[in-house]
Design a protein around this motif. Structure first.
Motif, PDB file in Angstrom:
ATOM      1  N   MET A   1      53.145  28.611  90.731  1.00 60.54           N
ATOM      2  CA  MET A   1      54.538  28.681  91.101  1.00 60.54           C
ATOM      3  C   MET A   1      55.208  29.716  90.204  1.00 60.54           C
ATOM      4  N   PRO A   2      55.452  30.877  90.747  1.00 60.52           N
ATOM      5  CA  PRO A   2      55.860  31.993  89.890  1.00 60.52           C
ATOM      6  C   PRO A   2      57.340  32.068  89.531  1.00 60.52           C
ATOM      7  N   TYR A   3      58.236  31.342  90.212  1.00 61.49           N
ATOM      8  CA  TYR A   3      59.664  31.462  89.927  1.00 61.49           C
ATOM      9  C   TYR A   3      60.165  30.232  89.190  1.00 61.49           C
ATOM     10  N   SER A   4      60.884  30.466  88.104  1.00 58.39           N
ATOM     11  CA  SER A   4      61.384  29.381  87.269  1.00 58.39           C
ATOM     12  C   SER A   4      62.901  29.411  87.250  1.00 58.39           C
ATOM     13  N   ARG A  24      64.604  27.141  74.960  1.00 56.24           N
ATOM     14  CA  ARG A  24      65.513  26.006  74.797  1.00 56.24           C
ATOM     15  C   ARG A  24      65.550  25.061  75.992  1.00 56.24           C
ATOM     16  N   LEU A  25      65.255  25.575  77.173  1.00 57.84           N
ATOM     17  CA  LEU A  25      65.378  24.766  78.387  1.00 57.84           C
ATOM     18  C   LEU A  25      64.023  24.590  79.061  1.00 57.84           C
ATOM     19  N   VAL A  26      63.891  23.500  79.786  1.00 54.73           N
ATOM     20  CA  VAL A  26      62.667  23.226  80.540  1.00 54.73           C
ATOM     21  C   VAL A  26      62.861  23.768  81.957  1.00 54.73           C
ATOM     22  N   PRO A  27      61.926  24.562  82.448  1.00 51.29           N
ATOM     23  CA  PRO A  27      62.102  25.153  83.781  1.00 51.29           C
ATOM     24  C   PRO A  27      61.686  24.210  84.908  1.00 51.29           C
ATOM     25  N   VAL A  28      62.241  24.506  86.062  1.00 53.34           N
ATOM     26  CA  VAL A  28      61.789  23.907  87.309  1.00 53.34           C
ATOM     27  C   VAL A  28      61.151  25.061  88.073  1.00 53.34           C
ATOM     28  N   HIS A  29      59.948  24.852  88.593  1.00 57.14           N
ATOM     29  CA  HIS A  29      59.178  25.943  89.197  1.00 57.14           C
ATOM     30  C   HIS A  29      59.224  25.902  90.725  1.00 57.14           C
ATOM     31  N   PHE A  30      59.226  27.103  91.302  1.00 60.98           N
ATOM     32  CA  PHE A  30      59.264  27.258  92.760  1.00 60.98           C
ATOM     33  C   PHE A  30      58.296  28.355  93.168  1.00 60.98           C
ATOM     34  N   SER A  31      57.808  28.282  94.385  1.00 57.53           N
ATOM     35  CA  SER A  31      56.841  29.277  94.847  1.00 57.53           C
ATOM     36  C   SER A  31      57.510  30.518  95.430  1.00 57.53           C
TER      37      SER A  31
END
Length: 83
Positions: A1-4, A24-31
């Motif tokens: 999943m390359p987009y955060s 500092r932040l936790v990412p959410v990933h998207f394709s």
């Protein structure tokens, strides 16, 4: 999943750089970038703040995220508190 997508309850400080966001932040990933922007629009609509979308050839800060989400707001509406 390359987009955060990086977001928080507080707005991004004006002097924050991508390195600080990434650590500092936790990412959410998207394709796809479209999915990341749609999620960002929902985050913003819910009253939180999108800080960064990062991926292959893409690094959008808060202002660019807001701009790119405008067509989505036209469809889903914009009920962000204070607006």
């Amino acid at each position: 999943m390359p987009y955060s997508l990086y977001y928080a309850q507080a707005p991004a400080p004006p002097d924050v750089g991508p390195h600080e966001v990434l650590t500092r932040l936790v990412p959410v990933h998207f394709s796809t970038i479209e999915d990341a922007l749609h999620a960002a629009a929902l985050v913003i609509r819910g009253g939180q703040h999108a800080w960064l979308i990062d991926g292959p050839g893409v690094r959008y800060g808060p202002a660019e995220i807001e701009e790119r989400c405008r067509p989505i707001f036209d469809v889903i509406g914009r009920k962000r508190p204070g607006r």
